[in-house]
Design a protein around this motif. Structure first.
Motif, PDB file in Angstrom:
ATOM      1  N   ARG A 264       1.083  21.768   5.461  1.00 25.27           N
ATOM      2  CA  ARG A 264       1.079  22.076   4.026  1.00 25.27           C
ATOM      3  C   ARG A 264       1.774  23.419   3.778  1.00 25.27           C
ATOM      4  NH1 ARG A 264      -4.546  22.167   0.837  1.00 25.27           N
ATOM      5  NH2 ARG A 264      -4.032  20.013   0.288  1.00 25.27           N
ATOM      6  N   SER A 265       1.506  24.412   4.636  1.00 25.97           N
ATOM      7  CA  SER A 265       2.133  25.727   4.499  1.00 25.97           C
ATOM      8  C   SER A 265       3.644  25.642   4.702  1.00 25.97           C
ATOM      9  CB  SER A 265       1.518  26.701   5.507  1.00 25.97           C
ATOM     10  OG  SER A 265       2.178  27.930   5.491  1.00 25.97           O
ATOM     11  N   THR A 269       6.683  26.285   1.863  1.00 23.16           N
ATOM     12  CA  THR A 269       7.802  27.196   2.089  1.00 23.16           C
ATOM     13  C   THR A 269       9.134  26.491   1.863  1.00 23.16           C
ATOM     14  OG1 THR A 269       6.504  28.440   3.712  1.00 23.16           O
ATOM     15  CG2 THR A 269       8.908  28.709   3.775  1.00 23.16           C
ATOM     16  N   GLN A 270       9.228  25.269   2.364  1.00 28.22           N
ATOM     17  CA  GLN A 270      10.460  24.502   2.188  1.00 28.22           C
ATOM     18  C   GLN A 270      10.724  24.220   0.708  1.00 28.22           C
ATOM     19  OE1 GLN A 270      10.515  20.651   4.067  1.00 28.22           O
ATOM     20  NE2 GLN A 270      12.729  20.449   3.910  1.00 28.22           N
ATOM     21  N   MET A 271       9.675  23.885  -0.031  1.00 30.08           N
ATOM     22  CA  MET A 271       9.824  23.616  -1.457  1.00 30.08           C
ATOM     23  C   MET A 271      10.291  24.870  -2.191  1.00 30.08           C
ATOM     24  SD  MET A 271       9.338  20.530  -2.504  1.00 30.08           S
ATOM     25  CE  MET A 271       9.040  20.854  -4.241  1.00 30.08           C
ATOM     26  N   GLU A 272       9.753  26.017  -1.812  1.00 31.54           N
ATOM     27  CA  GLU A 272      10.115  27.275  -2.469  1.00 31.54           C
ATOM     28  C   GLU A 272      11.601  27.587  -2.282  1.00 31.54           C
ATOM     29  OE1 GLU A 272       9.529  30.217  -4.997  1.00 31.54           O
ATOM     30  OE2 GLU A 272       7.992  28.754  -4.405  1.00 31.54           O
ATOM     31  N   HIS A 290       3.688  14.652  -1.499  1.00 33.55           N
ATOM     32  CA  HIS A 290       2.477  14.135  -2.135  1.00 33.55           C
ATOM     33  C   HIS A 290       1.913  12.953  -1.360  1.00 33.55           C
ATOM     34  CE1 HIS A 290       2.866  16.865  -5.388  1.00 33.55           C
ATOM     35  NE2 HIS A 290       3.917  16.303  -5.928  1.00 33.55           N
ATOM     36  N   SER A 291       2.810  12.132  -0.805  1.00 29.07           N
ATOM     37  CA  SER A 291       2.337  10.984  -0.028  1.00 29.07           C
ATOM     38  C   SER A 291       1.613  11.449   1.230  1.00 29.07           C
ATOM     39  CB  SER A 291       3.507  10.058   0.335  1.00 29.07           C
ATOM     40  OG  SER A 291       4.360  10.649   1.299  1.00 29.07           O
ATOM     41  N   TYR A 292       2.097  12.545   1.837  1.00 27.46           N
ATOM     42  CA  TYR A 292       1.416  13.093   3.012  1.00 27.46           C
ATOM     43  C   TYR A 292       0.004  13.574   2.643  1.00 27.46           C
ATOM     44  CZ  TYR A 292       5.888  13.220   5.591  1.00 27.46           C
ATOM     45  OH  TYR A 292       7.061  12.889   6.220  1.00 27.46           O
ATOM     46  N   GLU A 293      -0.081  14.260   1.522  1.00 32.83           N
ATOM     47  CA  GLU A 293      -1.385  14.798   1.126  1.00 32.83           C
ATOM     48  C   GLU A 293      -2.344  13.678   0.740  1.00 32.83           C
ATOM     49  OE1 GLU A 293      -1.712  18.244  -1.107  1.00 32.83           O
ATOM     50  OE2 GLU A 293      -0.144  19.316  -0.006  1.00 32.83           O
TER      51      GLU A 293
END
Length: 504
Positions: A264-265, A269-272, A290-293
């Motif tokens: 998740r972390s 970071t990648q999204m940012e 979202h599918s992972y979460e």
């Protein structure tokens, strides 16, 4: 008497009561501009929070366009086209003129033979009888469903596009024959979100891989998180139907939690770093994350929801799980009830297989309908009874039906019936529809819908309406124009909808 001062005083008092001085007016306007600015700032903040909320959970529950009659849908799909004139649409004329040759207006026959052809009228092999206080006709194929006619709403003037299984099945599920469009369940999830963020909002149980396959529960151009989640597949045992890779026995839960938090972390970071990328790429990445979460949350919840071992014996018996002839579909229907109870928005239960000849597709062996009716009758009746006794039927819409019906004549003078998209029957229960009611009719042979005609676009519009969604407003921009489930068609059939009080 000099009355001028008093008169002036009177005017002054009047102005102070009903008028504003320039100073007062500017002061009030200043406050007003301040309020407008504050309102705009609050609106931007609310929008930012809404966007943030959407980013955190795109499947969050959303408000309908207007008060809904139903909160969720269970679609019991009878793949292959059950014969309406042998199940719920009683036509005495078929027995009276059995064996006689008649000309039927049938584009499928015309396409095959290139000429108008006469066909032999074929009576139903099964007897019909009236049931319930409403006195609705049901054939002897469905003795258990017949006990629920006073809770059912029969739609007998259905008609659709497409005369073959593939096109008609796609049209039923997506509103389109030859274009890739989102499925009904995906539109529903897009419009309303899910009631339970720990489970998929759209589940299809044992779907077929043929006649559209995954497109029947696909998201098409909607974001990927709105696609359906398949549980099992047609042709396999419902006892083995589950969602793959839900558990990991190799490492402890604490280790899995650590792995999840690390991923998740890294993902955050990648999204940012990708915020300036094109919006389409961001949306695809967001859908994957979202599918992972959701998968992580499902690991803690879905196994229990799909596990029927804690159901008491009398409930298993209600669904026919004590009989191997009804056990498989009974398990599917019981899973559907558990998913509905857990807050899944759209659930599809599939009675189908992966062969080129779907189960209800009896072109030359109509008596085979009896096997399929036996396998599904008690499970569906059990589902209706179970939902009702749990208080779920009031806000759960149950929809039973196939992609089309079948002809009133014998195909090739044989012992089966051909496809019939011109007139057929579906039935509904719960979710705000009228009880013990029938709407529309086919002609005296059961060939064409002639009154109360309901096109599949109309049914889709009505289905969305029952869920509180305006089918003309539920749109998605794609390729420069707005798309919707009903395209530019569809009328809500208000006569199907109960006028009784809305569920609480």
């Amino acid at each position: 008497m000099n009355t001028q001062p008093n008169a002036k005083s009177s005017v002054t008092n009047s102005e102070s009561t009903h008028s504003l001085t320039r100073r007062q007016m500017l002061g009030s306007m200043g406050c007003g501009f301040g309020l407008l600015s504050a309102a705009a700032m609050a609106s931007r903040q609310a929008n930012a929070e809404s966007v943030a909320s959407s980013a955190l959970n795109p499947l969050r529950e959303r408000s309908p366009h207007f008060p809904a009659r139903a909160k969720r849908v269970i679609f019991v799909f009878m793949q292959g086209g059950p014969s309406h004139v042998d199940t719920f649409d009683y036509k005495p004329l078929l027995a009276q003129q059995h064996g006689e040759m008649h000309t039927f207006d049938d584009a499928r026959t015309l396409a095959k033979s290139k000429t108008v052809t006469k066909h032999r009228v074929f009576q139903s092999p099964w007897k019909f009888k009236r049931y319930g206080q409403s006195g609705r006709y049901v054939s002897e194929l469905f003795p258990h469903i017949a006990q629920h006619v006073d809770d059912l709403c029969f739609v007998k003037g259905m008609h659709t596009d497409g005369v073959a299984h593939g096109p008609s099945t796609l049209f039923l599920h997506t509103g389109s024959i030859n274009l890739i469009r989102p499925s009904v369940g995906s539109w529903m999830l897009y419009g309303l979100g899910t009631e339970n963020e720990n489970l998929p909002g759209f589940v299809t149980i044992q779907p077929s891989m043929g006649n559209g396959g995954p497109r029947n529960y696909g998201n098409a151009f909607l974001p990927a998180h709105f696609q359906g989640t398949a549980v099992g597949r047609a042709g396999t045992s419902a006892a083995d139907a589950t969602i793959g890779n839900l558990s990991n026995s190799r490492i402890s839960h604490a280790q899995q939690q650590q792995q999840f938090e690390l991923l998740r972390s890294l993902n955050a970071t990648q999204m940012e770093h990708r915020r300036d990328d094109n919006r389409s790429g961001i949306e695809k990445l967001e859908s994957v994350l979202h599918s992972y979460e959701l998968a992580w949350r499902m690991q803690q919840n879905a196994p229990d929801t799909l596990d029927l071992s804690d159901e008491p014996q009398h409930v298993l018996d209600l669904y026919g799980i004590n009989d191997k002839r009804t056990e498989d579909f009974g398990r599917q229907c019981l899973m559907a009830r558990r998913l509905a109870e857990s807050g899944v928005r759209y659930i599809q239960v599939n009675y189908g297989d992966n062969t080129n000849n779907p189960r209800w597709d009896q072109h030359s062996n109509l008596p085979k309908h009896a096997d399929h009716a036996f396998a599904t009758d008690k499970p569906v009746a059990g589902l209706l009874a179970d939902l009702k006794q749990r208080g779920l039927l009031e806000d759960t819409l149950v929809w039973w039906g196939g992609e089309f019906g079948r002809t009133p004549y014998a195909q090739s003078n044989g012992t089966g019936r051909d496809h019939n998209p011109y007139g057929f029957t579906i039935f509904l229960a719960g979710g705000g529809v009228k009880r013990g009611f029938e709407y529309g009719a086919t002609d005296e042979f059961g060939h064409h819908a002639i009154s109360g005609k309901v096109h599949m676009h109309d049914w889709h519009a009505t289905l969305l309406h029952l869920m509180g969604l305006d089918h003309t407003a539920l749109t998605f921009m794609h390729d420069g124009r707005p798309f919707r489930l009903t395209d530019v068609h569809g009328e809500v059939i208000h006569d199907l909808i109960s006028t009784s009080a809305f569920p609480g």
